[in-house]
Design an enzyme around this catalytic site. Structure first.
Site, PDB file in Angstrom:
ATOM      1  N   SER A 219       0.842  -1.193   0.000  1.00 11.51           N
ATOM      2  CA  SER A 219       0.000   0.000   0.000  1.00 11.51           C
ATOM      3  C   SER A 219       0.875   1.241   0.000  1.00 11.51           C
ATOM      4  O   SER A 219       2.039   1.202   0.436  1.00 11.51           O
ATOM      5  CB  SER A 219      -0.903   0.018   1.235  1.00 11.51           C
ATOM      6  OG  SER A 219      -1.559   1.268   1.369  1.00 11.51           O
ATOM      7  N   TYR A 232      -2.293  -0.500  10.194  1.00 10.14           N
ATOM      8  CA  TYR A 232      -2.318  -0.870   8.776  1.00 10.14           C
ATOM      9  C   TYR A 232      -0.998  -0.513   8.093  1.00 10.14           C
ATOM     10  O   TYR A 232      -0.398  -1.339   7.397  1.00 10.14           O
ATOM     11  CB  TYR A 232      -3.479  -0.160   8.086  1.00 10.14           C
ATOM     12  CG  TYR A 232      -3.563  -0.405   6.599  1.00 10.14           C
ATOM     13  CD1 TYR A 232      -4.060  -1.607   6.107  1.00 10.14           C
ATOM     14  CD2 TYR A 232      -3.162   0.570   5.686  1.00 10.14           C
ATOM     15  CE1 TYR A 232      -4.143  -1.834   4.736  1.00 10.14           C
ATOM     16  CE2 TYR A 232      -3.246   0.355   4.321  1.00 10.14           C
ATOM     17  CZ  TYR A 232      -3.736  -0.847   3.854  1.00 10.14           C
ATOM     18  OH  TYR A 232      -3.811  -1.072   2.499  1.00 10.14           O
TER      19      TYR A 232
END
Length: 387
Positions: A219, A232
Protein backbone atom coordinates in the site's frame (compact mmCIF):
# COMPACT_ATOMS: atom_id res chain seq x y z
CA UNK A 1 29.36 22.48 -50.29
CA UNK A 2 25.76 22.06 -51.33
CA UNK A 3 26.33 18.35 -52.03
CA UNK A 4 27.90 17.87 -48.62
CA UNK A 5 25.03 19.71 -46.96
CA UNK A 6 22.55 17.61 -48.88
CA UNK A 7 24.24 14.35 -47.87
CA UNK A 8 24.44 15.45 -44.25
CA UNK A 9 20.81 16.48 -44.24
CA UNK A 10 19.75 13.13 -45.64
CA UNK A 11 21.81 11.28 -43.04
CA UNK A 12 20.39 13.45 -40.25
CA UNK A 13 16.91 12.60 -41.51
CA UNK A 14 17.40 8.91 -42.30
CA UNK A 15 19.26 7.77 -39.17
CA UNK A 16 16.76 9.16 -36.63
CA UNK A 17 13.90 7.82 -38.75
CA UNK A 18 15.33 4.29 -38.78
CA UNK A 19 16.21 4.36 -35.09
CA UNK A 20 12.83 5.79 -34.09
CA UNK A 21 11.08 3.21 -36.25
CA UNK A 22 13.02 0.38 -34.62
CA UNK A 23 12.23 1.65 -31.13
CA UNK A 24 8.59 2.21 -32.05
CA UNK A 25 8.23 -1.38 -33.29
CA UNK A 26 9.67 -2.59 -30.01
CA UNK A 27 7.35 -0.21 -28.14
CA UNK A 28 4.28 -1.69 -29.84
CA UNK A 29 5.30 -5.13 -28.57
CA UNK A 30 5.68 -3.86 -25.01
CA UNK A 31 2.94 -3.26 -22.47
CA UNK A 32 1.67 -0.20 -24.36
CA UNK A 33 1.88 2.09 -21.32
CA UNK A 34 5.14 3.86 -22.21
CA UNK A 35 3.91 6.58 -24.57
CA UNK A 36 5.64 9.30 -22.53
CA UNK A 37 8.98 7.67 -23.30
CA UNK A 38 8.30 7.99 -27.01
CA UNK A 39 7.51 11.68 -26.63
CA UNK A 40 10.77 12.18 -24.72
CA UNK A 41 12.69 10.28 -27.40
CA UNK A 42 11.28 12.48 -30.16
CA UNK A 43 12.15 15.58 -28.14
CA UNK A 44 15.67 14.28 -27.55
CA UNK A 45 16.10 13.78 -31.28
CA UNK A 46 15.20 17.41 -31.96
CA UNK A 47 17.48 18.72 -29.20
CA UNK A 48 20.45 16.61 -30.31
CA UNK A 49 20.22 17.73 -33.93
CA UNK A 50 19.51 21.40 -33.20
CA UNK A 51 22.00 22.06 -30.40
CA UNK A 52 24.87 19.67 -31.15
CA UNK A 53 26.80 19.13 -34.35
CA UNK A 54 25.25 16.54 -36.71
CA UNK A 55 27.94 13.99 -35.82
CA UNK A 56 27.70 14.23 -32.04
CA UNK A 57 23.96 14.71 -32.22
CA UNK A 58 23.56 11.42 -34.08
CA UNK A 59 25.97 9.65 -31.71
CA UNK A 60 24.07 10.78 -28.61
CA UNK A 61 20.72 10.02 -30.17
CA UNK A 62 21.89 6.56 -31.30
CA UNK A 63 23.07 5.70 -27.79
CA UNK A 64 19.73 6.90 -26.39
CA UNK A 65 17.83 4.75 -28.87
CA UNK A 66 19.95 1.73 -27.98
CA UNK A 67 19.23 2.19 -24.29
CA UNK A 68 15.54 2.73 -25.02
CA UNK A 69 15.44 -0.39 -27.21
CA UNK A 70 17.12 -2.45 -24.48
CA UNK A 71 14.68 -1.13 -21.88
CA UNK A 72 11.64 -1.82 -24.04
CA UNK A 73 12.87 -5.34 -24.76
CA UNK A 74 12.47 -6.08 -21.07
CA UNK A 75 8.95 -4.63 -21.06
CA UNK A 76 7.60 -7.02 -23.68
CA UNK A 77 4.82 -9.18 -22.27
CA UNK A 78 5.15 -12.93 -22.30
CA UNK A 79 2.26 -14.96 -23.77
CA UNK A 80 -0.39 -16.02 -21.28
CA UNK A 81 -0.64 -19.62 -22.54
CA UNK A 82 -3.03 -20.48 -19.69
CA UNK A 83 -0.32 -19.79 -17.11
CA UNK A 84 -1.52 -20.70 -13.62
CA UNK A 85 -1.78 -17.98 -10.97
CA UNK A 86 -2.95 -17.91 -7.35
CA UNK A 87 -4.79 -14.85 -6.01
CA UNK A 88 -5.63 -14.43 -2.33
CA UNK A 89 -8.54 -12.31 -1.13
CA UNK A 90 -10.72 -13.11 -4.12
CA UNK A 91 -14.03 -12.67 -2.30
CA UNK A 92 -14.45 -8.97 -2.97
CA UNK A 93 -12.81 -5.70 -3.89
CA UNK A 94 -9.53 -5.68 -5.78
CA UNK A 95 -8.92 -9.42 -5.44
CA UNK A 96 -12.34 -10.21 -6.88
CA UNK A 97 -11.79 -7.86 -9.83
CA UNK A 98 -8.30 -9.27 -10.35
CA UNK A 99 -9.55 -12.86 -10.54
CA UNK A 100 -12.05 -11.88 -13.23
CA UNK A 101 -9.48 -9.82 -15.11
CA UNK A 102 -6.87 -12.58 -15.20
CA UNK A 103 -9.51 -15.12 -16.19
CA UNK A 104 -10.51 -12.93 -19.13
CA UNK A 105 -6.86 -12.74 -20.20
CA UNK A 106 -6.71 -16.53 -20.39
CA UNK A 107 -4.92 -17.43 -17.15
CA UNK A 108 -5.70 -20.52 -15.12
CA UNK A 109 -6.80 -18.79 -11.91
CA UNK A 110 -6.85 -20.22 -8.41
CA UNK A 111 -8.98 -17.81 -6.37
CA UNK A 112 -8.34 -18.05 -2.65
CA UNK A 113 -11.38 -16.84 -0.72
CA UNK A 114 -12.30 -16.36 2.92
CA UNK A 115 -15.63 -18.13 2.43
CA UNK A 116 -15.96 -20.58 -0.45
CA UNK A 117 -19.76 -20.52 -0.06
CA UNK A 118 -20.06 -16.74 0.12
CA UNK A 119 -21.57 -14.46 -2.54
CA UNK A 120 -18.18 -13.41 -3.91
CA UNK A 121 -17.07 -17.00 -4.47
CA UNK A 122 -20.40 -17.91 -6.04
CA UNK A 123 -20.17 -14.97 -8.44
CA UNK A 124 -16.70 -16.06 -9.55
CA UNK A 125 -17.99 -19.56 -10.27
CA UNK A 126 -20.97 -18.16 -12.17
CA UNK A 127 -19.26 -15.51 -14.28
CA UNK A 128 -15.78 -16.88 -14.95
CA UNK A 129 -14.53 -19.64 -17.24
CA UNK A 130 -13.95 -23.25 -16.16
CA UNK A 131 -10.26 -22.38 -15.87
CA UNK A 132 -10.98 -20.60 -12.57
CA UNK A 133 -11.06 -22.65 -9.37
CA UNK A 134 -12.27 -21.32 -6.02
CA UNK A 135 -10.26 -22.40 -2.97
CA UNK A 136 -11.21 -22.03 0.68
CA UNK A 137 -8.24 -20.06 2.00
CA UNK A 138 -8.28 -18.03 5.19
CA UNK A 139 -4.65 -16.91 5.15
CA UNK A 140 -4.55 -16.69 8.94
CA UNK A 141 -5.11 -20.46 9.12
CA UNK A 142 -2.05 -22.50 8.06
CA UNK A 143 -4.17 -25.65 7.71
CA UNK A 144 -6.30 -24.04 5.00
CA UNK A 145 -3.19 -22.72 3.21
CA UNK A 146 -1.60 -26.17 3.17
CA UNK A 147 -4.86 -27.74 1.98
CA UNK A 148 -5.06 -25.18 -0.85
CA UNK A 149 -1.46 -25.97 -1.77
CA UNK A 150 -2.23 -29.69 -2.01
CA UNK A 151 -5.19 -29.01 -4.31
CA UNK A 152 -3.23 -26.65 -6.54
CA UNK A 153 -0.27 -29.03 -6.77
CA UNK A 154 -2.57 -31.93 -7.66
CA UNK A 155 -4.33 -29.93 -10.40
CA UNK A 156 -1.10 -28.59 -11.89
CA UNK A 157 0.86 -31.82 -11.56
CA UNK A 158 4.29 -31.00 -13.04
CA UNK A 159 3.35 -27.68 -14.66
CA UNK A 160 4.35 -25.43 -11.81
CA UNK A 161 2.61 -22.26 -10.65
CA UNK A 162 3.53 -19.14 -12.61
CA UNK A 163 2.52 -16.46 -10.10
CA UNK A 164 1.37 -15.95 -6.53
CA UNK A 165 -0.45 -12.66 -5.93
CA UNK A 166 -0.76 -11.93 -2.21
CA UNK A 167 -3.68 -9.53 -2.21
CA UNK A 168 -5.74 -10.36 0.90
CA UNK A 169 -5.66 -7.62 3.52
CA UNK A 170 -7.54 -5.76 6.24
CA UNK A 171 -7.56 -2.09 7.23
CA UNK A 172 -8.58 -2.26 10.86
CA UNK A 173 -10.00 0.80 12.59
CA UNK A 174 -8.32 4.00 11.38
CA UNK A 175 -7.69 6.16 14.41
CA UNK A 176 -4.84 7.36 16.59
CA UNK A 177 -2.30 4.67 17.36
CA UNK A 178 -2.74 5.19 21.10
CA UNK A 179 -6.44 4.40 20.83
CA UNK A 180 -6.02 1.20 18.85
CA UNK A 181 -6.29 -2.02 20.79
CA UNK A 182 -3.48 -4.54 20.58
CA UNK A 183 -5.96 -6.94 19.00
CA UNK A 184 -6.21 -4.54 16.05
CA UNK A 185 -2.43 -4.41 15.63
CA UNK A 186 -2.22 -8.19 15.84
CA UNK A 187 -5.08 -8.67 13.35
CA UNK A 188 -3.46 -6.37 10.77
CA UNK A 189 -0.13 -8.12 11.14
CA UNK A 190 -1.75 -11.57 11.07
CA UNK A 191 -3.56 -10.94 7.77
CA UNK A 192 -1.46 -8.37 5.95
CA UNK A 193 2.01 -9.58 6.88
CA UNK A 194 2.10 -13.04 8.45
CA UNK A 195 -0.56 -14.30 6.04
CA UNK A 196 1.51 -13.05 3.11
CA UNK A 197 4.62 -14.74 4.49
CA UNK A 198 2.78 -18.02 5.15
CA UNK A 199 1.29 -18.17 1.65
CA UNK A 200 4.64 -17.29 0.08
CA UNK A 201 6.59 -19.92 2.01
CA UNK A 202 3.99 -22.59 1.27
CA UNK A 203 3.75 -22.01 -2.50
CA UNK A 204 7.39 -21.25 -3.30
CA UNK A 205 8.15 -24.87 -4.31
CA UNK A 206 5.61 -24.49 -7.13
CA UNK A 207 7.05 -21.11 -8.15
CA UNK A 208 10.55 -22.56 -8.35
CA UNK A 209 9.33 -25.11 -10.88
CA UNK A 210 8.18 -22.39 -13.26
CA UNK A 211 10.71 -19.68 -12.31
CA UNK A 212 7.67 -17.46 -12.05
CA UNK A 213 6.57 -14.35 -10.18
CA UNK A 214 5.77 -13.35 -6.62
CA UNK A 215 3.56 -10.25 -6.47
CA UNK A 216 2.71 -8.75 -3.08
CA UNK A 217 0.04 -6.07 -2.81
CA UNK A 218 1.29 -3.58 -0.23
CA UNK A 219 0.00 0.00 0.00
CA UNK A 220 0.98 3.62 -0.34
CA UNK A 221 0.47 3.65 3.43
CA UNK A 222 3.35 1.20 3.74
CA UNK A 223 5.75 3.67 2.14
CA UNK A 224 4.45 7.02 3.39
CA UNK A 225 3.36 7.55 7.02
CA UNK A 226 -0.22 8.76 7.36
CA UNK A 227 -2.30 9.60 10.40
CA UNK A 228 -4.88 7.05 11.58
CA UNK A 229 -3.04 4.15 9.93
CA UNK A 230 -0.56 3.01 12.59
CA UNK A 231 -1.55 -0.67 12.50
CA UNK A 232 -2.32 -0.87 8.78
CA UNK A 233 0.69 1.16 7.64
CA UNK A 234 3.07 -0.82 9.85
CA UNK A 235 1.84 -4.14 8.48
CA UNK A 236 2.09 -2.93 4.88
CA UNK A 237 5.57 -1.53 5.47
CA UNK A 238 6.54 -5.01 6.64
CA UNK A 239 5.10 -6.45 3.41
CA UNK A 240 7.13 -3.99 1.33
CA UNK A 241 10.38 -4.86 3.11
CA UNK A 242 9.59 -8.59 2.93
CA UNK A 243 9.10 -8.22 -0.84
CA UNK A 244 12.44 -6.44 -1.21
CA UNK A 245 14.32 -9.11 0.73
CA UNK A 246 12.62 -11.91 -1.19
CA UNK A 247 13.49 -10.17 -4.46
CA UNK A 248 17.16 -10.48 -3.55
CA UNK A 249 16.95 -14.03 -2.23
CA UNK A 250 14.76 -15.54 -4.95
CA UNK A 251 16.70 -14.11 -7.88
CA UNK A 252 19.04 -17.11 -7.76
CA UNK A 253 16.01 -19.32 -8.48
CA UNK A 254 14.92 -17.20 -11.43
CA UNK A 255 11.85 -15.92 -9.54
CA UNK A 256 11.04 -12.22 -9.94
CA UNK A 257 9.35 -10.32 -7.11
CA UNK A 258 7.24 -7.16 -7.36
CA UNK A 259 5.59 -4.98 -4.75
CA UNK A 260 2.36 -3.16 -5.64
CA UNK A 261 1.79 0.01 -3.60
CA UNK A 262 -1.59 1.36 -4.67
CA UNK A 263 -3.24 4.45 -3.29
CA UNK A 264 -6.77 5.77 -3.37
CA UNK A 265 -8.88 2.88 -4.64
CA UNK A 266 -12.34 2.03 -3.33
CA UNK A 267 -12.06 -1.56 -2.15
CA UNK A 268 -13.95 -3.31 0.63
CA UNK A 269 -10.89 -3.25 2.87
CA UNK A 270 -12.43 -0.48 5.00
CA UNK A 271 -15.28 -2.78 6.01
CA UNK A 272 -18.91 -1.91 6.68
CA UNK A 273 -20.64 0.49 9.05
CA UNK A 274 -21.66 -2.44 11.26
CA UNK A 275 -18.06 -3.56 11.55
CA UNK A 276 -16.97 -0.04 12.44
CA UNK A 277 -19.62 0.20 15.16
CA UNK A 278 -18.30 -3.00 16.69
CA UNK A 279 -14.72 -1.71 16.59
CA UNK A 280 -15.83 1.56 18.18
CA UNK A 281 -17.54 -0.33 20.98
CA UNK A 282 -14.48 -2.51 21.56
CA UNK A 283 -12.27 0.57 21.87
CA UNK A 284 -14.63 2.36 24.23
CA UNK A 285 -15.03 -0.77 26.37
CA UNK A 286 -11.31 -1.45 26.74
CA UNK A 287 -9.60 1.94 26.77
CA UNK A 288 -8.09 2.99 30.11
CA UNK A 289 -10.23 5.64 31.80
CA UNK A 290 -7.45 8.24 31.67
CA UNK A 291 -6.95 7.83 27.92
CA UNK A 292 -10.68 7.94 27.23
CA UNK A 293 -10.96 11.06 29.37
CA UNK A 294 -8.19 12.85 27.47
CA UNK A 295 -9.47 11.98 24.01
CA UNK A 296 -13.20 12.10 24.69
CA UNK A 297 -15.89 9.78 23.39
CA UNK A 298 -16.96 12.29 20.74
CA UNK A 299 -13.44 12.27 19.29
CA UNK A 300 -13.41 8.49 19.04
CA UNK A 301 -16.85 8.29 17.47
CA UNK A 302 -15.95 11.04 14.98
CA UNK A 303 -13.37 8.74 13.41
CA UNK A 304 -16.13 7.06 11.42
CA UNK A 305 -16.19 10.18 9.27
CA UNK A 306 -12.92 8.89 7.86
CA UNK A 307 -14.87 6.02 6.30
CA UNK A 308 -17.05 8.53 4.46
CA UNK A 309 -13.94 10.44 3.40
CA UNK A 310 -12.35 7.27 2.00
CA UNK A 311 -15.48 6.41 0.06
CA UNK A 312 -15.78 9.92 -1.38
CA UNK A 313 -12.16 10.30 -2.51
CA UNK A 314 -11.23 6.78 -3.58
CA UNK A 315 -11.44 5.67 -7.20
CA UNK A 316 -13.78 2.87 -8.24
CA UNK A 317 -11.71 2.19 -11.36
CA UNK A 318 -9.28 -0.65 -10.60
CA UNK A 319 -7.79 -0.69 -14.09
CA UNK A 320 -4.48 1.03 -13.13
CA UNK A 321 -3.83 -1.62 -10.46
CA UNK A 322 -4.94 -4.48 -12.69
CA UNK A 323 -2.65 -3.35 -15.52
CA UNK A 324 0.30 -3.02 -13.17
CA UNK A 325 -0.26 -6.50 -11.75
CA UNK A 326 -0.56 -7.87 -15.29
CA UNK A 327 2.75 -6.21 -16.12
CA UNK A 328 4.37 -7.62 -12.98
CA UNK A 329 3.19 -11.10 -13.96
CA UNK A 330 4.00 -11.07 -17.68
CA UNK A 331 6.76 -8.54 -18.40
CA UNK A 332 10.14 -10.06 -19.20
CA UNK A 333 11.72 -7.61 -16.77
CA UNK A 334 9.04 -6.45 -14.31
CA UNK A 335 9.61 -3.48 -12.05
CA UNK A 336 10.41 -4.01 -8.38
CA UNK A 337 7.78 -1.45 -7.33
CA UNK A 338 4.50 -0.26 -8.82
CA UNK A 339 2.57 2.73 -7.48
CA UNK A 340 -0.82 2.85 -9.22
CA UNK A 341 -3.32 5.41 -8.12
CA UNK A 342 -3.55 9.17 -7.83
CA UNK A 343 -0.71 10.58 -5.77
CA UNK A 344 0.72 7.22 -4.65
CA UNK A 345 4.14 7.69 -6.23
CA UNK A 346 4.27 11.36 -5.20
CA UNK A 347 3.60 10.72 -1.50
CA UNK A 348 6.10 7.86 -1.31
CA UNK A 349 8.75 10.08 -2.92
CA UNK A 350 7.93 12.95 -0.56
CA UNK A 351 8.25 10.64 2.45
CA UNK A 352 11.65 9.39 1.31
CA UNK A 353 13.30 12.56 0.01
CA UNK A 354 11.80 15.58 1.78
CA UNK A 355 13.14 16.75 5.14
CA UNK A 356 11.00 15.21 7.86
CA UNK A 357 9.60 18.51 9.08
CA UNK A 358 8.45 19.52 5.60
CA UNK A 359 6.86 16.12 4.92
CA UNK A 360 5.06 16.19 8.28
CA UNK A 361 3.66 19.62 7.48
CA UNK A 362 2.22 18.54 4.13
CA UNK A 363 0.98 15.19 5.49
CA UNK A 364 -0.89 16.87 8.34
CA UNK A 365 -2.36 19.44 5.98
CA UNK A 366 -3.51 16.81 3.50
CA UNK A 367 -4.51 13.82 5.63
CA UNK A 368 -5.46 15.49 8.91
CA UNK A 369 -7.13 18.70 7.83
CA UNK A 370 -10.65 17.63 8.85
CA UNK A 371 -9.59 15.69 11.92
CA UNK A 372 -11.18 16.87 15.20
CA UNK A 373 -9.10 17.63 18.28
CA UNK A 374 -9.07 15.40 21.38
CA UNK A 375 -11.13 16.63 24.30
CA UNK A 376 -8.15 17.61 26.47
CA UNK A 377 -6.63 19.73 23.70
CA UNK A 378 -9.88 21.64 23.37
CA UNK A 379 -9.78 22.70 27.01
CA UNK A 380 -8.75 26.39 27.33
CA UNK A 381 -6.47 25.72 30.31
CA UNK A 382 -4.67 22.70 28.81
CA UNK A 383 -1.57 24.62 27.73
CA UNK A 384 -1.39 26.42 31.05
CA UNK A 385 -1.37 23.08 32.87
CA UNK A 386 1.32 21.76 30.55
CA UNK A 387 3.58 24.72 31.31
Amino acid sequence: MSTFFSDTAWICLAVPTVLCGTVFCKYKKSSGQLWSWMVCLAGLCAVCLLILSPFWGLILFSVSCFLMYTYLSGQELLPVDQKAVLVTGGDCGLGHALCKYLDELGFTVFAGVLNENGPGAEELRRTCSPRLSVLQMDITKPVQIKDAYSKVAAMLQDRGLWAVINNAGVLGFPTDGELLLMTDYKQCMAVNFFGTVEVTKTFLPLLRKSKGRLVNVSSMGGGAPMERLASYGSSKAAVTMFSSVMRLELSKWGIKVASIQPGGFLTNIAGTSDKWEKLEKDILDHLPAEVQEDYGQDYILAQRNFLLLINSLASKDFSPVLRDIQHAILAKSPFAYYTPGKGAYLWICLAHYLPIGIYDYFAKRHFGQDKPMPRALRMPNYKKKAT
